[in-house]
Design an enzyme around this catalytic site. Structure first.
Site: not given
Ligand code: MCF
Ligand code: FE
Length: 407
Positions: A65, A67, A145, A149, A210, A213, A311
């Site tokens: 994982h 980014h 990804e 929303s 994810h 978290e 990460d």
């Protein structure tokens, strides 16, 4: 076909086999692995590359994982509290991403290779790191990804996602695999979750998300309160979480290579569901310390596969897996050090391969030849502690072999 030999071979196989004075016969895949004595008898006419004293061969590390698009961050983002971090990401995202050029990302990938990584699970928000990944010898599972929303943005977001997915599908190869990431239960519209998961199921792609978290995420998803409430009201005009954690997890049935990242606030029910889904948990210990000051309770993961991820540099000061493994070792002081070191070396190899669905992560016959050679500073007096010493003493590798080729 080639043969390489070293004082120690740490196989990271099911039985944690370690071979003293061992050798590996390989091309793209491993043909044979045994003691130097047996291999040299069997292949009397072959040249054997004998590594120097105190060398160790082990599977290349798998960072499940990362980014890469946030690779330009060092001192820009706010640490210590998840909401403050998130707001700082939103404020500086464009600037950071712009600074993360292909050249910069390629440099980071080169450094990752030198520090033992041979495979990455790259979480891609925009597709900007695609070229750097394609130019690198590292194997990449490229997680496109989906995030967003807002109801009136769904079509745009879905189309953008599909275009990025297509671009990665066009580049599919023996070292580059398209995959899908759903950012999180709080940040992705139910339509987008459903549709992107349908694509993943149809095409049999690895999926990652994810999950739980921070305590703020827990409070928002379970109780519609806490730090996220104001955030959602201000940014999106929403006062209730749309997708509850269990409802989120339930949609991930029938996926072969599934992983959830962080999970530090996952409930026992959530963990049972993750186990039932046969999913992996990506453990990012530095990121959790830096963003939330929380830690995954590994004692609850007896029946759940866990892998290791750095990460991004958005929540870490290093993309080196050996740096990360040292942090895992130090942060989890609840475990006896030598058996835990062995466990986390396996998490960074064998378990990572399971998370990403790759035929790697173990030095055994028929597995891909992704091998790293390291050199311990001195002779090992206590063989049973070798994993501890590997983690404590390794900054850079001496040699990297990826799919049989010196990389
Ligand atoms: O894993 C860490 C923390 N949790 C969530 N997201 C990210 C992390 N590092 C980078 N991100 C990215 C994420 O992929 O941050 C962006 C997303 O694209 C913004 S989150 C609103
Ligand atoms: Fe992440």
């Amino acid at each position: 076909m080639k043969i390489i030999a070293a004082k120690w071979i740490v196989t990271c196989d099911e039985n944690d086999s370690i071979i003293e004075d061992g050798a590996i016969v390989y091309d793209k895949t491993i043909k044979e692995i045994d003691t130097f004595e047996n291999i040299s008898k069997k292949y009397p006419n072959e040249i054997i590359e004998e590594l120097e004293d105190n060398s160790v061969l082990m599977p290349g590390l798998i960072n499940t994982h990362v980014h890469l698009e946030f690779s330009s961050n060092t001192t820009t983002l706010k640490y210590g509290n998840f909401m403050l971090w998130l707001n700082s990401v939103i404020a500086s995202r464009d600037e950071l991403v712009q600074k993360a050029t292909t050249k910069l990302i390629s440099k980071k990938l080169e450094m990752m290779k030198k520090s033992g990584t041979t495979t990455i699970g790259a979480i891609s928000s925009y597709g900007f790191e695609l070229e750097a990944c394609l130019n690198s010898p590292l194997n990449t599972v490229f997680f496109n990804e989906v995030i967003g929303s807002k109801a009136d943005m769904i079509d745009t977001l879905f189309n953008d996602f599909k275009a990025r997915l297509q671009k990665s599908e066009d580049k599919k190869s023996e070292k580059f695999f398209p995959a899908i990431a759903i950012h999180s239960p709080y940040s992705v519209h139910p339509f987008l979750i459903r549709e992107t998961l349908n694509i993943a199921k149809q095409k049999d792609y690895p999926v990652s998300a994810h999950f739980l978290e921070s305590i703020e995420e827990y409070d928002w998803l379970h109780k519609d309160e806490g730090g996220f409430l104001e955030f959602f009201k201000n940014f999106l005009g929403e006062e209730k979480a749309v997708t509850k954690p269990m409802r989120f997890l339930e949609q991930f049935q029938n996926l072969k290579n599934l992983s959830f990242t962080h999970c530090v606030e996952a409930s026992n029910d959530d963990l049972n569901k993750i186990e039932e889904l046969n999913a992996t948990i990506n453990h990012c210990v530095t990121s959790n310390r830096v963003l939330n000051n929380t830690k995954l309770d590994l004692r609850k993961l007896d029946n759940i596969n866990f892998s290791i991820g750095t990460d991004g540099l958005s929540s870490n000061n290093s993309l080196s897996m050996f740096d990360e493994l040292r942090n895992v070792l130090m942060m989890h002081s609840e475990f006896e050090i030598n058996s835990f070191a062995k466990k986390i070396l396996k998490a960074a190899t064998f378990n990572g391969a399971k998370a990403l669905g790759l035929n790697k992560g173990t030095l055994a016959k028929n597995k891909d030849s992704d091998i790293i050679a390291i050199k311990l500073p001195d002779a090992i007096k206590h063989k049973e502690d070798i994993s501890t010493h590997i983690i404590l003493h390794t900054k850079y590798v001496k040699k990297t072999i990826i799919r049989g080729i010196d990389a």
